[in-house]
Each structure stands twice: as structure tokens, then as C-alpha cells.
Scaffold this motif. Sequence first.
Motif, PDB file in Angstrom:
ATOM      1  N   VAL A  54     -17.180 -21.546  -8.474  1.00  0.00           N
ATOM      2  CA  VAL A  54     -18.509 -20.672  -8.123  1.00  0.00           C
ATOM      3  C   VAL A  54     -19.138 -21.395  -7.057  1.00  0.00           C
ATOM      4  O   VAL A  54     -19.664 -20.792  -6.137  1.00  0.00           O
ATOM      5  CB  VAL A  54     -19.358 -20.560  -9.720  1.00  0.00           C
ATOM      6  N   LEU A  55     -19.531 -22.752  -7.170  1.00  0.00           N
ATOM      7  CA  LEU A  55     -20.185 -23.482  -6.091  1.00  0.00           C
ATOM      8  C   LEU A  55     -19.621 -23.266  -4.833  1.00  0.00           C
ATOM      9  O   LEU A  55     -20.244 -23.038  -3.932  1.00  0.00           O
ATOM     10  CB  LEU A  55     -20.082 -24.953  -6.508  1.00  0.00           C
ATOM     11  N   SER A  56     -18.039 -23.328  -4.696  1.00  0.00           N
ATOM     12  CA  SER A  56     -17.350 -23.240  -3.506  1.00  0.00           C
ATOM     13  C   SER A  56     -17.713 -21.794  -3.128  1.00  0.00           C
ATOM     14  O   SER A  56     -18.009 -21.709  -1.663  1.00  0.00           O
ATOM     15  CB  SER A  56     -16.034 -23.455  -3.788  1.00  0.00           C
ATOM     16  N   LEU A  57     -17.527 -20.977  -3.459  1.00  0.00           N
ATOM     17  CA  LEU A  57     -17.558 -19.302  -3.256  1.00  0.00           C
ATOM     18  C   LEU A  57     -19.232 -19.131  -2.744  1.00  0.00           C
ATOM     19  O   LEU A  57     -19.486 -18.345  -1.784  1.00  0.00           O
ATOM     20  CB  LEU A  57     -17.163 -18.358  -4.343  1.00  0.00           C
ATOM     21  N   ALA A  61     -20.780 -18.365   1.200  1.00  0.00           N
ATOM     22  CA  ALA A  61     -21.426 -17.491   1.455  1.00  0.00           C
ATOM     23  C   ALA A  61     -22.752 -18.014   2.357  1.00  0.00           C
ATOM     24  O   ALA A  61     -23.457 -17.404   3.186  1.00  0.00           O
ATOM     25  CB  ALA A  61     -22.046 -16.636   0.372  1.00  0.00           C
ATOM     26  N   THR A  62     -23.134 -19.234   1.711  1.00  0.00           N
ATOM     27  CA  THR A  62     -24.348 -19.901   2.456  1.00  0.00           C
ATOM     28  C   THR A  62     -24.091 -20.240   3.847  1.00  0.00           C
ATOM     29  O   THR A  62     -24.928 -20.191   4.615  1.00  0.00           O
ATOM     30  CB  THR A  62     -25.089 -20.822   1.766  1.00  0.00           C
ATOM     31  N   ALA A  87     -26.563 -28.988  -0.414  1.00  0.00           N
ATOM     32  CA  ALA A  87     -26.839 -29.140  -1.822  1.00  0.00           C
ATOM     33  C   ALA A  87     -25.780 -28.675  -2.772  1.00  0.00           C
ATOM     34  O   ALA A  87     -25.088 -29.432  -3.754  1.00  0.00           O
ATOM     35  CB  ALA A  87     -28.051 -28.551  -2.112  1.00  0.00           C
ATOM     36  N   LEU A  88     -25.083 -27.513  -2.387  1.00  0.00           N
ATOM     37  CA  LEU A  88     -24.131 -27.142  -3.128  1.00  0.00           C
ATOM     38  C   LEU A  88     -22.787 -27.901  -3.213  1.00  0.00           C
ATOM     39  O   LEU A  88     -21.843 -28.205  -3.911  1.00  0.00           O
ATOM     40  CB  LEU A  88     -23.597 -25.554  -2.699  1.00  0.00           C
ATOM     41  N   PHE A  89     -22.257 -28.374  -1.800  1.00  0.00           N
ATOM     42  CA  PHE A  89     -21.306 -29.255  -1.648  1.00  0.00           C
ATOM     43  C   PHE A  89     -21.630 -30.539  -2.421  1.00  0.00           C
ATOM     44  O   PHE A  89     -20.600 -31.122  -3.058  1.00  0.00           O
ATOM     45  CB  PHE A  89     -21.219 -29.624  -0.082  1.00  0.00           C
ATOM     46  N   PHE A 173     -13.460 -25.027   2.285  1.00  0.00           N
ATOM     47  CA  PHE A 173     -14.070 -24.445   0.796  1.00  0.00           C
ATOM     48  C   PHE A 173     -12.981 -23.360   0.426  1.00  0.00           C
ATOM     49  O   PHE A 173     -12.532 -23.366  -0.765  1.00  0.00           O
ATOM     50  CB  PHE A 173     -15.414 -23.732   1.070  1.00  0.00           C
ATOM     51  N   ALA A 174     -12.581 -22.641   1.344  1.00  0.00           N
ATOM     52  CA  ALA A 174     -11.692 -21.619   1.177  1.00  0.00           C
ATOM     53  C   ALA A 174     -10.362 -21.820   0.683  1.00  0.00           C
ATOM     54  O   ALA A 174      -9.748 -21.476  -0.456  1.00  0.00           O
ATOM     55  CB  ALA A 174     -11.386 -20.640   2.219  1.00  0.00           C
ATOM     56  N   LEU A 175      -9.646 -22.926   1.196  1.00  0.00           N
ATOM     57  CA  LEU A 175      -8.576 -23.332   0.788  1.00  0.00           C
ATOM     58  C   LEU A 175      -8.860 -24.237  -0.881  1.00  0.00           C
ATOM     59  O   LEU A 175      -7.810 -24.401  -1.558  1.00  0.00           O
ATOM     60  CB  LEU A 175      -8.068 -24.457   1.671  1.00  0.00           C
ATOM     61  N   GLY A 176     -10.056 -24.671  -1.028  1.00  0.00           N
ATOM     62  CA  GLY A 176     -10.263 -25.353  -2.250  1.00  0.00           C
ATOM     63  C   GLY A 176     -10.304 -24.343  -3.259  1.00  0.00           C
ATOM     64  O   GLY A 176      -9.667 -24.474  -4.431  1.00  0.00           O
ATOM     65  N   VAL A 177     -10.622 -22.949  -2.836  1.00  0.00           N
ATOM     66  CA  VAL A 177     -10.526 -21.976  -3.901  1.00  0.00           C
ATOM     67  C   VAL A 177      -9.263 -21.538  -4.021  1.00  0.00           C
ATOM     68  O   VAL A 177      -8.915 -21.160  -5.412  1.00  0.00           O
ATOM     69  CB  VAL A 177     -11.405 -20.778  -3.665  1.00  0.00           C
TER      70      VAL A 177
END
Length: 187
Positions: A54-57, A61-62, A87-89, A173-177
Motif C-alpha cells: 500500500v505504501l508503494s502504491l 501516486a505521489t 516519507a512513504l519510502f 516501486f512498480a517492480l516492488g509491487v
Amino acid sequence: MTAIQKEHVPMLTGLLSVVSLAVVFGAAGGVIPQSAVPTPPERVLETIPHVNAVLSLTAIATIGLGWWWIRRGNVDRHRQAMVLSFALFGTFLVLYLYRLVSLGGPASFPGPAAVEQFVYLPVLAIHILLAVICIPLVYYALLLAATHTVGELARTRHAAIGRIAATLWLVSFALGVVVYAMLYHVY
């Protein structure tokens, strides 16, 4: 900020990057012992990958919004979005490293060996490589923004480095998801 602080951006970028990567690779390589963190309930460990997805998605977006806002000249919103992305990262990374150290290493791939070898590991390797490359780029762009006025930033490499950092950050981030989906939903 004074000129001395501005001049230290490259050095501080290097220092923060080395420390960050040492902590990440130390945790991944088992150098940081499990006893270094409090033992969490199993439920907490099971929840962290889902929270991190959820943090990655949200970070995707941000980052996208930050990029969109700067293209439209909205510097304040861009700054807010990019600081929130960082901060999300940071939150993602703390949770990931906590789980990694608590478990004594990364999760193993539960799917077929062929999928692991030809899909999962290449995707994971690219994700990790991009994340490693992103760390100094993101630090540099953020430190430039923190030490320069908006007018001064135009005379720095902030925009060029920021574009590269944001692009690689989004892909990482996308590949992490994708890695998360393969570990916890596909197999």
C-alpha cells in the motif's frame, strides 16, 4: 541556507547514500543480528508486506502527482508530493528492514523454480538495482531543494536529476509491487 551548506550537498548525498546502503545490505546479508530488533508478534510480520505494498502504491501516486504538478508550475504542491513520497519510502524501508532482520533474511520464492529463475529473480534484481541507483539521486534532488530557493534551483541540476530519480523511483516501486504480488498473491 548559507553557501557552505549548499556546497556540502554532494558530500552529504554521498554520506547518506553510503550509510543507507550499508544498513540495507547489512540487513539483507544478515550482518544485523535478529537480536538488534524487538521480537514482533507473527501477525505483525505477516502484515508488513501488505502495508508496504500500500505504501508503494501510494508513493507511485505521489511521485506521479509531484511530477504532474511541477510540469504545471505548482512548486508548492510538487514539493509537498515529493517530501511525502520520501516519507512513504522511509516508512516502507523501516518496515521492510525490521521484517528482514526479524526473520533473519528475505522471504523465499514459493513458486516453481522456472518462474523463480526466469521471472521472479530478474524482476527482483532490476527492482533492487534501480532502488540502489535511486538512493543517491533522490537524496541529491531533495538536498538541493532543501538548501536552495526556488529561484536558485533553476541554476542547479535539481530538475535533471529529479527527472531521472523520479523515473527510476517509479519503476522501482512498480517492480516492488510485482515482486510483492508474486510472493503473496500469485504463488
